[in-house]
Design a protein around this motif. Structure first.
Motif, mmCIF file in Angstrom:
data_model
loop_
_atom_site.group_PDB
_atom_site.id
_atom_site.type_symbol
_atom_site.label_atom_id
_atom_site.label_comp_id
_atom_site.label_asym_id
_atom_site.label_seq_id
_atom_site.Cartn_x
_atom_site.Cartn_y
_atom_site.Cartn_z
ATOM 1 N N ILE A 129 -2.590 -38.616 36.212
ATOM 2 C CA ILE A 129 -2.265 -39.840 36.955
ATOM 3 C C ILE A 129 -0.757 -39.952 37.158
ATOM 4 O O ILE A 129 -0.285 -40.288 38.261
ATOM 5 C CB ILE A 129 -2.842 -41.083 36.235
ATOM 6 N N ALA A 130 0.005 -39.649 36.118
ATOM 7 C CA ALA A 130 1.462 -39.717 36.244
ATOM 8 C C ALA A 130 1.948 -38.705 37.281
ATOM 9 O O ALA A 130 2.843 -39.022 38.096
ATOM 10 C CB ALA A 130 2.109 -39.456 34.897
ATOM 11 N N PHE A 131 1.395 -37.526 37.296
ATOM 12 C CA PHE A 131 1.787 -36.500 38.278
ATOM 13 C C PHE A 131 1.483 -36.974 39.704
ATOM 14 O O PHE A 131 2.294 -36.819 40.615
ATOM 15 C CB PHE A 131 1.065 -35.184 37.967
ATOM 16 N N ILE A 132 0.312 -37.561 39.873
ATOM 17 C CA ILE A 132 -0.065 -38.075 41.201
ATOM 18 C C ILE A 132 0.870 -39.196 41.624
ATOM 19 O O ILE A 132 1.356 -39.238 42.770
ATOM 20 C CB ILE A 132 -1.551 -38.523 41.211
ATOM 21 N N VAL A 133 1.149 -40.127 40.707
ATOM 22 C CA VAL A 133 2.034 -41.256 41.037
ATOM 23 C C VAL A 133 3.430 -40.748 41.367
ATOM 24 O O VAL A 133 4.059 -41.187 42.355
ATOM 25 C CB VAL A 133 2.047 -42.276 39.873
ATOM 26 N N VAL A 134 3.947 -39.836 40.577
ATOM 27 C CA VAL A 134 5.287 -39.302 40.839
ATOM 28 C C VAL A 134 5.303 -38.575 42.185
ATOM 29 O O VAL A 134 6.257 -38.711 42.979
ATOM 30 C CB VAL A 134 5.728 -38.376 39.675
ATOM 31 N N SER A 135 4.268 -37.841 42.496
ATOM 32 C CA SER A 135 4.193 -37.139 43.784
ATOM 33 C C SER A 135 4.179 -38.124 44.936
ATOM 34 O O SER A 135 4.869 -37.923 45.961
ATOM 35 C CB SER A 135 2.946 -36.267 43.865
ATOM 36 N N ILE A 136 3.422 -39.188 44.808
ATOM 37 C CA ILE A 136 3.348 -40.201 45.865
ATOM 38 C C ILE A 136 4.696 -40.882 46.027
ATOM 39 O O ILE A 136 5.186 -41.066 47.145
ATOM 40 C CB ILE A 136 2.223 -41.220 45.573
ATOM 41 N N VAL A 137 5.311 -41.250 44.912
ATOM 42 C CA VAL A 137 6.613 -41.919 44.972
ATOM 43 C C VAL A 137 7.644 -40.992 45.607
ATOM 44 O O VAL A 137 8.436 -41.394 46.474
ATOM 45 C CB VAL A 137 7.050 -42.385 43.565
ATOM 46 N N MET A 167 -10.296 -35.325 20.193
ATOM 47 C CA MET A 167 -10.740 -34.851 21.503
ATOM 48 C C MET A 167 -10.602 -35.960 22.534
ATOM 49 O O MET A 167 -10.117 -35.720 23.649
ATOM 50 C CB MET A 167 -12.190 -34.372 21.408
ATOM 51 N N ARG A 168 -10.990 -37.168 22.213
ATOM 52 C CA ARG A 168 -10.853 -38.300 23.138
ATOM 53 C C ARG A 168 -9.385 -38.554 23.475
ATOM 54 O O ARG A 168 -9.043 -38.801 24.636
ATOM 55 C CB ARG A 168 -11.468 -39.559 22.523
ATOM 56 N N LEU A 169 -8.532 -38.488 22.436
ATOM 57 C CA LEU A 169 -7.098 -38.699 22.687
ATOM 58 C C LEU A 169 -6.547 -37.612 23.606
ATOM 59 O O LEU A 169 -5.707 -37.892 24.487
ATOM 60 C CB LEU A 169 -6.327 -38.741 21.371
ATOM 61 N N CYS A 170 -7.006 -36.374 23.445
ATOM 62 C CA CYS A 170 -6.561 -35.283 24.324
ATOM 63 C C CYS A 170 -7.016 -35.542 25.750
ATOM 64 O O CYS A 170 -6.238 -35.351 26.705
ATOM 65 C CB CYS A 170 -7.095 -33.945 23.835
ATOM 66 N N PHE A 171 -8.272 -35.981 25.941
ATOM 67 C CA PHE A 171 -8.754 -36.287 27.294
ATOM 68 C C PHE A 171 -7.942 -37.420 27.918
ATOM 69 O O PHE A 171 -7.549 -37.344 29.087
ATOM 70 C CB PHE A 171 -10.248 -36.665 27.284
ATOM 71 N N VAL A 172 -7.685 -38.463 27.144
ATOM 72 C CA VAL A 172 -6.895 -39.585 27.650
ATOM 73 C C VAL A 172 -5.493 -39.111 28.013
ATOM 74 O O VAL A 172 -4.943 -39.469 29.080
ATOM 75 C CB VAL A 172 -6.860 -40.744 26.627
ATOM 76 N N ALA A 173 -4.886 -38.281 27.189
ATOM 77 C CA ALA A 173 -3.535 -37.776 27.479
ATOM 78 C C ALA A 173 -3.543 -36.926 28.747
ATOM 79 O O ALA A 173 -2.640 -37.066 29.601
ATOM 80 C CB ALA A 173 -3.017 -36.970 26.298
ATOM 81 N N VAL A 174 -4.531 -36.060 28.919
ATOM 82 C CA VAL A 174 -4.622 -35.222 30.121
ATOM 83 C C VAL A 174 -4.792 -36.098 31.354
ATOM 84 O O VAL A 174 -4.134 -35.884 32.391
ATOM 85 C CB VAL A 174 -5.767 -34.190 29.984
ATOM 86 N N ILE A 175 -5.652 -37.098 31.280
ATOM 87 C CA ILE A 175 -5.874 -37.996 32.420
ATOM 88 C C ILE A 175 -4.593 -38.753 32.749
ATOM 89 O O ILE A 175 -4.217 -38.902 33.924
ATOM 90 C CB ILE A 175 -7.056 -38.953 32.140
#
Length: 141
Positions: free
Chosen positions: A120-128, A108-116
């Motif tokens: 974050i990657a989606f936000i960074v890619v959108s900003i870039v 469950m923790r690994l799933c939360f970390v992967a989702v986060i």
């Protein structure tokens, strides 16, 4: 080492040792008993026999209680053994469940970390991408 002399010789040895005196002693004892009264002796004998019967009854009762106690102790020992075996099984099951729940929690923790990380990657890619688009727009005018 066995004793050299018997404490109570058997009847044949006593007759041999005492000779005719033994029959004289028996006659005297018999006459004394008759003189005191056969009834008193019978009453005393009856009382003693009653006491012996009472004691035997008490002893038989005590022996019965001891046997019952032994049976109850055996039952208690069996129950104790069953509880010990159940406790061991419970301990093994609890340890197994604890490991299973730890892995489930870790997944469950690994799933939360992967989702986060994906967010974050989606936000960074959108900003870039937005910055690249802004740079391309500024160059055109």
């Amino acid at each position: 080492m066995p004793p050299k002399f018997k404490r109570y010789p058997d009847h044949e040895q006593r007759v041999h040792l005492m000779g005719d005196q033994d029959s004289d002693v028996d006659d005297v004892v018999h006459h004394q008993r008759e003189a005191k009264g056969a009834r008193k002796a019978d009453d005393a004998l009856t009382r003693v026999q009653d006491q012996v019967s009472d004691v035997m009854g008490v002893m038989q009762n005590n022996i019965g209680k001891v046997l019952d106690r032994g049976d109850r102790l055996e039952d208690l020992q069996d129950k104790t053994d069953d509880l010990a075996a159940g406790a061991m099984t419970f301990h093994r099951s609890a340890t197994k469940l604890q490991k299973k729940m730890w892995w489930k929690n870790m997944k469950m923790r690994l799933c939360f970390v992967a989702v986060i990380l994906i967010i974050i990657a989606f936000i960074v890619v959108s900003i870039v991408l937005a910055k690249k688009k802004n740079k391309n727009i500024e160059v055109v005018p």
